[in-house]
Design a protein around this motif. Structure first.
Motif, short mmCIF file in Angstrom:
data_model
loop_
_atom_site.label_atom_id
_atom_site.label_comp_id
_atom_site.label_asym_id
_atom_site.label_seq_id
_atom_site.Cartn_x
_atom_site.Cartn_y
_atom_site.Cartn_z
N GLY A 152 34.32 -10.05 -52.04
CA GLY A 152 33.43 -9.57 -50.99
C GLY A 152 32.35 -8.64 -51.53
N PHE A 153 32.72 -7.82 -52.52
CA PHE A 153 31.70 -6.97 -53.17
C PHE A 153 30.61 -7.84 -53.78
N ASP B 122 22.29 -9.17 -50.55
CA ASP B 122 21.20 -8.21 -50.55
C ASP B 122 20.32 -8.33 -51.79
N SER B 123 20.61 -9.34 -52.60
CA SER B 123 19.83 -9.50 -53.83
C SER B 123 18.39 -9.86 -53.50
N ARG B 124 17.47 -9.46 -54.40
CA ARG B 124 16.07 -9.80 -54.18
C ARG B 124 15.78 -11.23 -54.60
N ARG B 125 16.70 -11.82 -55.36
CA ARG B 125 16.48 -13.21 -55.78
C ARG B 125 16.93 -14.16 -54.68
N PHE C 238 34.02 -12.40 -44.29
CA PHE C 238 34.08 -11.29 -43.34
C PHE C 238 34.05 -9.94 -44.07
N ILE C 239 34.84 -9.84 -45.14
CA ILE C 239 34.88 -8.57 -45.88
C ILE C 239 33.52 -8.30 -46.51
N GLY C 240 32.88 -9.35 -47.01
CA GLY C 240 31.54 -9.18 -47.60
C GLY C 240 30.57 -8.58 -46.61
N GLU C 241 30.65 -9.02 -45.36
CA GLU C 241 29.75 -8.48 -44.34
C GLU C 241 30.05 -7.01 -44.05
N PRO D 140 30.45 5.24 -53.47
CA PRO D 140 31.46 6.07 -52.79
C PRO D 140 31.16 6.28 -51.31
N GLN D 141 29.88 6.46 -50.98
CA GLN D 141 29.54 6.64 -49.57
C GLN D 141 29.73 5.36 -48.78
N ALA D 142 29.35 4.21 -49.42
CA ALA D 142 29.47 2.93 -48.73
C ALA D 142 30.93 2.62 -48.44
N VAL D 143 31.80 2.91 -49.40
CA VAL D 143 33.23 2.65 -49.20
C VAL D 143 33.75 3.49 -48.04
N ARG D 144 33.28 4.73 -47.97
CA ARG D 144 33.73 5.60 -46.89
C ARG D 144 33.32 5.03 -45.53
#
Lengths: 240, 312
Positions: free
Chosen positions: A35-36, A43-46, A122-125, A159-163
């Protein structure tokens, strides 16, 4: 409805519960890592990365898991060369130092792959939502401090995103436990399958489904408790 | 299992599947019972309506109940959110006939199970929507002399429903997907028909299930598109990421809504005022480029801050 199940059948149910737990843990762990990757790809620019990732997510989210499991179990087996299917469905065993590794059955393999791919979407989202929830100012500030792009991601954004993503992620782990019940349709002997089996053998509908339901609900409640505990610890962290 | 004896097939062959397309879509409908994708749609529609009604009632109950009744109700809803759909279908399918001593058709049991689970999820959505409207709206309604029920009906719910539309759409899409579980108890919806076609054709399982997945994909995407179109959520929020994000009440007032007398025109007026204000205030920032951020800083500072001498 008063008489209890024979210990043998309770054993079946517990064994099925073990399979459910093992499957859910394996799927949850694998799907989180994948998912990561998926979140970063989306979100990649490519466009070459982002477009297929977006299409993948849309496809996974808008088709039922049951049909996907059928596809992996019946379909891929038919698409693969016969020798490969032969090899996959035969038992293999590798001897490591202390214990043997058993090759999973074809049902287990198909169930694991199907569930993992479905859950990854789902986890990726959820992870992507977490990454987007980190204000852009954080990235700019870290970049201004001279951190490399990787360091910014690893030490500031992640770290913030995980939170942020933690509560919805636990929700997805609950869904994994619940969705694992669908693998009974392809013959994986997990908890739902076992309860159905016990019901057919003993005609004790209430007991068989009751125990299975209690085990499911208990597991979900446990995940919920862990979720609440983690969220509280994380929420308390900045004030320290 | 039977697929394993087949030898290698280098490419997929969809023509055999396409021959079965009418059967997959509506079964032997004019001559026999309705089945296939059409039955899936019927099943989904009935359970979506039932879950919507249950969810609305449950959400209102969560918001209005107090004390031990609320605890019991929360526990019941939590149970339905925790149990896998499949287990609940088992319960309704095998236990309802025993308990009530009647022959319940599979279709009804699946609808019942899906409605209960969907209703439990939507209850929380509705409750969150009611909470999201905020206490000020409640106070305003009550201070106008409305009762709690009237405030809920005429002030809070119309606003709450708008906040909840995305969740409702999500829930209905996953409901369409969950109808596939009716396969387990032998209801002849799309997944069940797919396994029938698969065992009839024998050698094209990948094609059959890929094609059926495509039918589901089209149904779910169409449903999502239609609901979004009708209920007026922006199609993809990330697509207009360049626009300034709207917050709080701005987001509520700027939504496109189904027509509501009175409230609609009020929101429109608020929206227009809000947009005019924003245009004046943010004219310089609309084409904001982070590379020139320092250049825009003086502009930002020149705006006088009146907040300190605002009473209260």
């Amino acid at each position: 409805m008063i008489d209890w199940l024979a210990p043998k059948y309770v054993g079946w149910l517990l064994q099925g519960f073990g399979v459910t737990l093992a499957l859910a843990i394996a799927v949850g762990a694998t799907a989180t890592w994948l998912g990561f990757g998926l979140a970063l790809a989306r979100d990649s620019r490519r466009a070459l990365l982002a477009r297929p990732a977006t299409a993948f997510v849309a496809l996974m989210r808008n088709t039922p898991l049951l049909v996907q499991l059928f596809f992996w179990y019946f379909g891929v087996a038919a698409l693969l060369p016969a020798d490969a299917v032969q090899w996959l469905s035969q038992p293999h065993r590798w001897h490591l130092v202390l214990f043997d590794i058993h090759w999973p059955t074809l049902e287990t393999l198909a169930g694991f792959i199907g569930l993992t791919i479905y859950t990854t979407a789902f986890i990726g989202e959820e992870i992507r939502a977490g990454l987007r929830g980190v204000p852009a100012g954080q990235t700019h500030a870290a970049a201004a401090l001279g951190l490399s792009r990787f360091a910014v991601f690893r030490h500031v954004v992640l770290p913030q995103a995980v939170r942020i993503a933690m509560p919805p992620l636990f929700g997805q782990y609950m869904n994994v436990v619940k969705n694992s019940s669908l693998t009974m349709a392809i013959g994986l002997a997990e908890l739902s399958y076992a309860s159905r089996q016990v019901e057919t053998e003993t005609f004790k509908t209430f007991q068989a489904f009751g125990i299975a339901t209690l085990l499911y609900v208990g597991t979900i409640a446990l995940i919920e408790a862990v979720s609440v505990a983690t969220t509280h610890r994380h929420a308390a962290a900045p004030s320290r | 299992m039977h697929a394993r004896e087949t030898s290698r097939k280098p490419r997929m062959n969809f023509s055999a599947v396409l021959d079965n397309l009418p059967y997959l879509l509506w079964g032997d409908f004019p001559d026999g019972p309705l089945s296939g994708a059409a039955l899936t749609l019927v099943l989904a529609t009935i359970s979506a309506l039932a879950s919507g009604v249950l969810g609305l009632a449950g959400g209102i109950a969560l918001a209005m109940l107090r004390g031990p009744a609320r605890w019991v109700f929360t526990f019941v809803i939590g149970f339905f959110r925790a149990i896998p759909v499949l287990m609940l279908i088992f319960w309704t399918y095998f236990l309802l006939p025993i308990l009530f001593n009647v022959n319940v058709p599979g279709l009804a049991t699946v609808t019942c199970a899906l409605a209960l689970i969907g209703g439990a999820y939507l209850s929380h959505t509705v409750y969150a929507g009611i909470r999201g409207v905020g206490t000020a709206q409640w106070q305003a309604g009550l201070s106008l002399g409305l009762t709690r029920a009237q405030t809920l009906r005429h002030i809070v719910l119309p606003q709450a429903l708008r906040i909840m539309t995305p969740s409702f759409i999500n829930q209905w899409v996953s409901l369409v997907k969950d109808t596939s579980l009716a396969y387990i108890v032998g209801v002849a919806e799309l997944s069940f028909v797919a396994t029938q076609v698969n065992s009839r054709l024998m050698v094209y399982p990948a094609e059959v299930f890929a094609f059926v997945a495509l039918i589901y994909f089209v149904m779910c995407s169409a449903l999502e598109w239609l609901c979004t179109k009708l209920l007026g959520k922006p199609l993809r929020p990330q697509a207009d990421a360049m626009k300034k994000p709207r917050r709080g009440w701005q987001r509520i007032t700027s939504m496109r809504l189904p027509r509501l007398p009175g409230l609609g025109s009020l929101l429109n007026r608020l929206n227009r005022l809000n947009r005019r204000g924003r245009r004046e205030r943010f004219e310089q920032f609309d084409r904001f480029d982070p590379r020139h951020a320092p250049g825009t800083l003086p502009e930002r500072e020149r705006r006088v801050d009146f907040s300190h001498d605002w009473p209260g």
